[in-house]
Design a protein around this motif. Structure first.
Motif, PDB file in Angstrom:
ATOM      1  N   TYR A   3      -2.305   0.007  -9.015  1.00 51.01           N
ATOM      2  CA  TYR A   3      -1.400  -1.141  -9.169  1.00 51.01           C
ATOM      3  C   TYR A   3      -1.426  -2.011  -7.922  1.00 51.01           C
ATOM      4  O   TYR A   3      -1.315  -3.243  -7.999  1.00 51.01           O
ATOM      5  N   ARG A   4      -1.601  -1.388  -6.753  1.00 56.14           N
ATOM      6  CA  ARG A   4      -1.765  -2.176  -5.518  1.00 56.14           C
ATOM      7  C   ARG A   4      -3.023  -3.037  -5.609  1.00 56.14           C
ATOM      8  O   ARG A   4      -3.031  -4.191  -5.166  1.00 56.14           O
ATOM      9  N   MET A   5      -4.097  -2.498  -6.195  1.00 54.36           N
ATOM     10  CA  MET A   5      -5.315  -3.286  -6.365  1.00 54.36           C
ATOM     11  C   MET A   5      -5.062  -4.456  -7.308  1.00 54.36           C
ATOM     12  O   MET A   5      -5.545  -5.568  -7.078  1.00 54.36           O
ATOM     13  N   LYS A   6      -4.295  -4.211  -8.370  1.00 55.19           N
ATOM     14  CA  LYS A   6      -3.991  -5.286  -9.310  1.00 55.19           C
ATOM     15  C   LYS A   6      -3.191  -6.387  -8.622  1.00 55.19           C
ATOM     16  O   LYS A   6      -3.520  -7.576  -8.712  1.00 55.19           O
ATOM     17  N   VAL A   7      -2.166  -6.006  -7.888  1.00 55.10           N
ATOM     18  CA  VAL A   7      -1.339  -6.987  -7.185  1.00 55.10           C
ATOM     19  C   VAL A   7      -2.162  -7.698  -6.111  1.00 55.10           C
ATOM     20  O   VAL A   7      -1.982  -8.893  -5.850  1.00 55.10           O
ATOM     21  N   GLY A   8      -3.102  -6.959  -5.498  1.00 58.43           N
ATOM     22  CA  GLY A   8      -3.918  -7.528  -4.437  1.00 58.43           C
ATOM     23  C   GLY A   8      -5.051  -8.408  -4.922  1.00 58.43           C
ATOM     24  O   GLY A   8      -5.777  -8.971  -4.114  1.00 58.43           O
ATOM     25  N   GLY A   9      -5.227  -8.499  -6.232  1.00 63.30           N
ATOM     26  CA  GLY A   9      -6.222  -9.412  -6.766  1.00 63.30           C
ATOM     27  C   GLY A   9      -7.527  -8.772  -7.170  1.00 63.30           C
ATOM     28  O   GLY A   9      -8.528  -9.457  -7.350  1.00 63.30           O
ATOM     29  N   PHE A  10      -7.546  -7.456  -7.349  1.00 59.90           N
ATOM     30  CA  PHE A  10      -8.762  -6.768  -7.779  1.00 59.90           C
ATOM     31  C   PHE A  10      -9.126  -7.222  -9.192  1.00 59.90           C
ATOM     32  O   PHE A  10      -8.283  -7.269 -10.075  1.00 59.90           O
ATOM     33  N   THR A  11     -10.393  -7.553  -9.409  1.00 64.46           N
ATOM     34  CA  THR A  11     -10.862  -7.879 -10.752  1.00 64.46           C
ATOM     35  C   THR A  11     -12.085  -7.036 -11.049  1.00 64.46           C
ATOM     36  O   THR A  11     -12.669  -6.416 -10.158  1.00 64.46           O
ATOM     37  N   LEU A  12     -12.501  -7.005 -12.300  1.00 63.12           N
ATOM     38  CA  LEU A  12     -13.671  -6.225 -12.661  1.00 63.12           C
ATOM     39  C   LEU A  12     -14.955  -6.902 -12.189  1.00 63.12           C
ATOM     40  O   LEU A  12     -16.003  -6.288 -12.127  1.00 63.12           O
ATOM     41  N   GLN A  13     -14.876  -8.193 -11.872  1.00 60.02           N
ATOM     42  CA  GLN A  13     -16.060  -8.918 -11.431  1.00 60.02           C
ATOM     43  C   GLN A  13     -16.179  -8.954  -9.904  1.00 60.02           C
ATOM     44  O   GLN A  13     -17.261  -8.928  -9.350  1.00 60.02           O
ATOM     45  N   ARG A  14     -15.040  -8.985  -9.231  1.00 56.41           N
ATOM     46  CA  ARG A  14     -15.077  -9.160  -7.781  1.00 56.41           C
ATOM     47  C   ARG A  14     -13.944  -8.358  -7.148  1.00 56.41           C
ATOM     48  O   ARG A  14     -12.796  -8.445  -7.580  1.00 56.41           O
ATOM     49  N   GLU A  15     -14.283  -7.579  -6.156  1.00 58.00           N
ATOM     50  CA  GLU A  15     -13.262  -6.761  -5.499  1.00 58.00           C
ATOM     51  C   GLU A  15     -12.740  -7.491  -4.272  1.00 58.00           C
ATOM     52  O   GLU A  15     -13.472  -7.756  -3.333  1.00 58.00           O
ATOM     53  N   ILE A  16     -11.465  -7.830  -4.312  1.00 60.17           N
ATOM     54  CA  ILE A  16     -10.842  -8.533  -3.199  1.00 60.17           C
ATOM     55  C   ILE A  16     -10.231  -7.531  -2.224  1.00 60.17           C
ATOM     56  O   ILE A  16     -10.354  -7.654  -1.013  1.00 60.17           O
ATOM     57  N   LEU A  17      -9.567  -6.501  -2.756  1.00 57.05           N
ATOM     58  CA  LEU A  17      -8.995  -5.456  -1.916  1.00 57.05           C
ATOM     59  C   LEU A  17     -10.033  -4.351  -1.761  1.00 57.05           C
ATOM     60  O   LEU A  17     -10.282  -3.594  -2.687  1.00 57.05           O
ATOM     61  N   ASP A  18     -10.668  -4.282  -0.616  1.00 58.64           N
ATOM     62  CA  ASP A  18     -11.757  -3.334  -0.387  1.00 58.64           C
ATOM     63  C   ASP A  18     -11.233  -2.122   0.365  1.00 58.64           C
ATOM     64  O   ASP A  18     -11.116  -2.141   1.595  1.00 58.64           O
ATOM     65  N   VAL A  19     -10.926  -1.052  -0.373  1.00 59.28           N
ATOM     66  CA  VAL A  19     -10.387   0.148   0.266  1.00 59.28           C
ATOM     67  C   VAL A  19     -11.490   1.105   0.702  1.00 59.28           C
ATOM     68  O   VAL A  19     -11.210   2.226   1.120  1.00 59.28           O
ATOM     69  N   SER A  20     -12.745   0.662   0.630  1.00 58.48           N
ATOM     70  CA  SER A  20     -13.830   1.476   1.187  1.00 58.48           C
ATOM     71  C   SER A  20     -13.840   1.384   2.707  1.00 58.48           C
ATOM     72  O   SER A  20     -14.461   2.201   3.390  1.00 58.48           O
ATOM     73  N   ASP A  22      -6.735   4.061   2.172  1.00 62.36           N
ATOM     74  CA  ASP A  22      -8.105   3.554   2.142  1.00 62.36           C
ATOM     75  C   ASP A  22      -9.019   4.714   2.521  1.00 62.36           C
ATOM     76  O   ASP A  22      -8.550   5.786   2.923  1.00 62.36           O
ATOM     77  N   PHE A  23     -10.318   4.513   2.373  1.00 63.56           N
ATOM     78  CA  PHE A  23     -11.267   5.605   2.594  1.00 63.56           C
ATOM     79  C   PHE A  23     -11.246   6.139   4.033  1.00 63.56           C
ATOM     80  O   PHE A  23     -11.153   7.365   4.230  1.00 63.56           O
TER      81      PHE A  23
END
Length: 416
Positions: free
Chosen positions: A56-73, A82-83
């Protein structure tokens, strides 16, 4: 011909004279020594956390299936997970919370649609960084990922509203990888009553909710009783054929009147069922004094900002906020989390307690010493200081929840 036993006797005597390995006395160590041991344990032991709200944090942070905005790697600003920090703290298997807000229940189909999208986001995380993350659908998967140095991403659905009104969705979500379902969240749903809701529609489980619990048993999804009302909790225990979990709940003794936490009666009932209670780290979950203290600090800061005509973004305001909050720290400490674990162990035994932090789900209320996933060694060190053994730590970190999970798997396999 006589046999010569002299060499055998000498060998036995030599073996008997060898110094025996002794268990270290962790309580006698210095804090630095104990933290070093705790860090080694965290890195060498599988660690499962029952509830991390990253999707849900990724969703709020703008994560999409095409482009990852929140990079927790990589190390992130803000958030608790995060990793890199997971590796520092020894976290190996955070259950990804597929969280369905109660508001979605008002629109038919919205809860299932959100659940599907959050599952896709989690899968995309593993696909995008296959050297760091991997999906996990069983304890065996987690063990294999641990050996490969990867962080497992098992999934649990937080709020059974995602099932909508179709019992077939229980099997559907098992096929999508969901391995526990929290029956309710902030409001009563079609399954049963919530601890947070003043309205009690069913005084426990609904008839549909009874079917859901039975179907979860059949397909192999763990029944999660965090968030449910006391009556819903008892109804579910009366129906389930396998042990249950509370993925992120704490002890009500330390928060009188807070039904969201578990009473001693419920803890004992869960232990009798063979289940496991996974302790939530959130401030309001572990100490009733936190809410009052944080409110007082917040009110002071609001008034100070107004009197000085400043906003929170001003550098002078940020400096004052940091200084004042530190001097009037309302947060509980890692010791308080250990108090909750102690209470469960002393009440029902070490076999029924685990970790369910609620990281990324409880805002800035986390205790001093447990602010993010890099800090698990601090709780292990505190438990060692209190006399917990290495075996105890292993049970808390993963063995207890694995036992429940495997029992659920075995029951489902037997139904086929």
């Amino acid at each position: 011909m006589k046999k010569n036993y002299s060499y055998l006797l000498l060998g036995l005597l030599a073996f008997a004279c060898q110094p025996k390995e002794t268990t270290p006395d962790y309580t006698a160590m210095s804090d630095d020594e104990r933290l070093k041991v705790a860090t080694e344990m965290a890195h060498n032991t599988i660690m499962v956390d029952g509830h991390v709200d990253l999707p849900y944090r990724m969703k709020v942070g703008g994560f999409t299936l095409q482009r990852e905005i929140l990079d927790v790697s990589v190390r992130t600003d803000g958030g608790n997970f995060d990793f890199p920090r997971s590796k520092e703290g020894g976290l190996d298997a955070p259950f990804m919370s597929i969280y369905i807000p109660a508001g979605n229940q008002q629109t038919p189909g919205a809860s299932k649609a959100l659940a599907d999208s959050l599952i896709l986001m989690t899968e995309r995380l593993a696909e995008t960084f296959p050297d760091k993350f991997a999906m996990a659908y069983s304890p065996a998967d987690i063990e294999a990922n641990f050996e490969a140095g990867k962080i497992s991403l098992p999934m649990g659905m937080e709020n059974g509203a995602g099932l909508e009104d179709d019992i077939a969705n229980v099997e559907y979500f098992h096929g999508r990888g969901i391995r526990y379902i929290t029956l309710t969240h902030g409001k009563a749903n079609l399954i049963g009553d919530s601890s947070y809701d003043t309205v009690r529609l069913y005084n426990g489980l609904s008839e549909y909710g009874e079917q859901v619990v039975k179907e979860m048993n059949r397909v192999g999804i763990m029944v999660d009783l965090s968030h449910v009302s006391d009556d819903t909790f008892k109804d579910a225990l009366a129906i389930t054929k396998v042990p249950v979990i509370a993925s992120h709940s704490s002890v009500r003794k330390f928060t009188p009147g807070f039904e969201r936490n578990m009473s001693d009666e419920l803890i004992q009932a869960m232990a009798k069922n063979g289940g496991v209670m996974m302790i939530n780290f959130g401030g309001s979950f572990i100490d009733s004094a936190y809410s009052a203290g944080s409110t007082a600090v917040r009110e002071h800061l609001v008034n100070w900002l107004a009197e000085n005509n400043l906003s929170r973004s001003d550098s002078a305001a940020q400096a004052y906020i940091a200084e004042y909050t530190a001097a009037n720290n309302p947060f509980p400490t890692v010791q308080r989390v250990a108090d909750h674990i102690d209470h469960v162990k002393n009440l029902v035994g070490i076999d029924y307690v685990g970790l369910g932090s609620d990281f990324d789900g409880v805002g800035d209320s986390l205790p001093t010493g447990l602010k993010d996933v890099s800090m698990y060694p601090n709780i292990i060190a505190e438990l060692l200081k209190r006399g917990y053994s290495k075996e105890d730590i292993e049970k808390i970190c993963y063995k207890n929840v694995f036992r429940v999970w495997k029992a659920v798997e075995d029951y489902a396999t037997a139904q086929k």
